[in-house]
Motif scaffolding. Sequence first.
Motif, short mmCIF file in Angstrom:
data_model
loop_
_atom_site.label_atom_id
_atom_site.label_comp_id
_atom_site.label_asym_id
_atom_site.label_seq_id
_atom_site.Cartn_x
_atom_site.Cartn_y
_atom_site.Cartn_z
N UNK A 20 42.86 44.27 48.30
CA UNK A 20 41.91 44.53 49.90
C UNK A 20 40.98 44.15 48.86
N UNK A 21 40.56 45.13 47.09
CA UNK A 21 39.93 44.27 46.25
C UNK A 21 39.13 42.74 45.65
N UNK A 22 41.56 41.91 45.83
CA UNK A 22 40.52 40.71 46.04
C UNK A 22 39.88 40.49 47.08
N UNK A 23 40.56 40.72 48.53
CA UNK A 23 39.68 40.12 49.93
C UNK A 23 38.41 40.35 49.65
N UNK A 36 36.59 40.52 47.11
CA UNK A 36 35.66 39.77 46.29
C UNK A 36 35.68 38.28 46.59
N UNK A 37 36.37 38.25 47.18
CA UNK A 37 37.01 36.24 48.24
C UNK A 37 35.65 36.18 49.19
N UNK A 97 40.66 34.73 52.44
CA UNK A 97 40.82 35.97 52.68
C UNK A 97 40.59 36.58 53.23
N UNK A 98 40.88 35.83 54.67
CA UNK A 98 41.80 36.02 55.63
C UNK A 98 43.34 36.93 55.32
N UNK A 99 43.47 36.37 54.62
CA UNK A 99 45.81 36.79 54.71
C UNK A 99 45.53 37.97 53.81
N UNK A 119 28.57 30.74 59.01
CA UNK A 119 29.97 29.91 59.42
C UNK A 119 30.36 30.22 58.44
N UNK A 120 31.18 31.19 57.84
CA UNK A 120 31.74 31.61 56.82
C UNK A 120 32.96 30.29 56.56
N UNK A 121 33.42 30.10 57.17
CA UNK A 121 34.88 29.39 57.85
C UNK A 121 34.72 28.07 57.39
N UNK A 122 33.65 27.44 56.66
CA UNK A 122 33.21 26.29 56.83
C UNK A 122 33.73 26.48 55.21
N UNK A 123 34.60 27.53 54.53
CA UNK A 123 35.17 26.73 53.26
C UNK A 123 36.42 26.86 53.39
#
Length: 148
Positions: free
Chosen positions: A119-122, A124-125, A76-78, A65-69
């Motif tokens: 992509x890299x920042x995503x 990492x997130x 991350x998604x964006x 449940x990653x979306x709990x954050x």
Amino acid sequence: MTKLLNAAFLYMVLGVTSGLFYREFTQANDFPEGAFTQLGLAHTHLLTLGFIVLLIVLALEKLFTLSASGRLFSWFFRVYNAGVVLTSGTLIWHGSLTVLGKESSAMIAGIAGLGHIFLTAGMVLLFVLLRRAVTRESSAEPHELVAA
């Protein structure tokens, strides 16, 4: 979870379509078979980074449940999707120019670089999300002593 599933499906369609475009565009413009163009890379980037990675994230979402954050998952998604779109878009742009025999510009390379940064920042997130989820999961588990 539906958002992840829909995005993965969209990337699958775009990846397959970009492969078709690559084949047909190079043939229509008499581009030498086997000669390098970045159009083929767009096909693999969309399928791998878009379709496959988001299917893996979907499985991780189901498990942890990653979306709990909340906001962090949204970031991350964006950010990740912006990276996939920018990177793949510049591959198609640059590859099309190559097939047409036109020069590319430094601007295309700069935009592609920005896509890779996103992509890299995503990624990492995503790992921050995973760390939080795994930590949350392991702190909820009862600690048992194993008899020796």
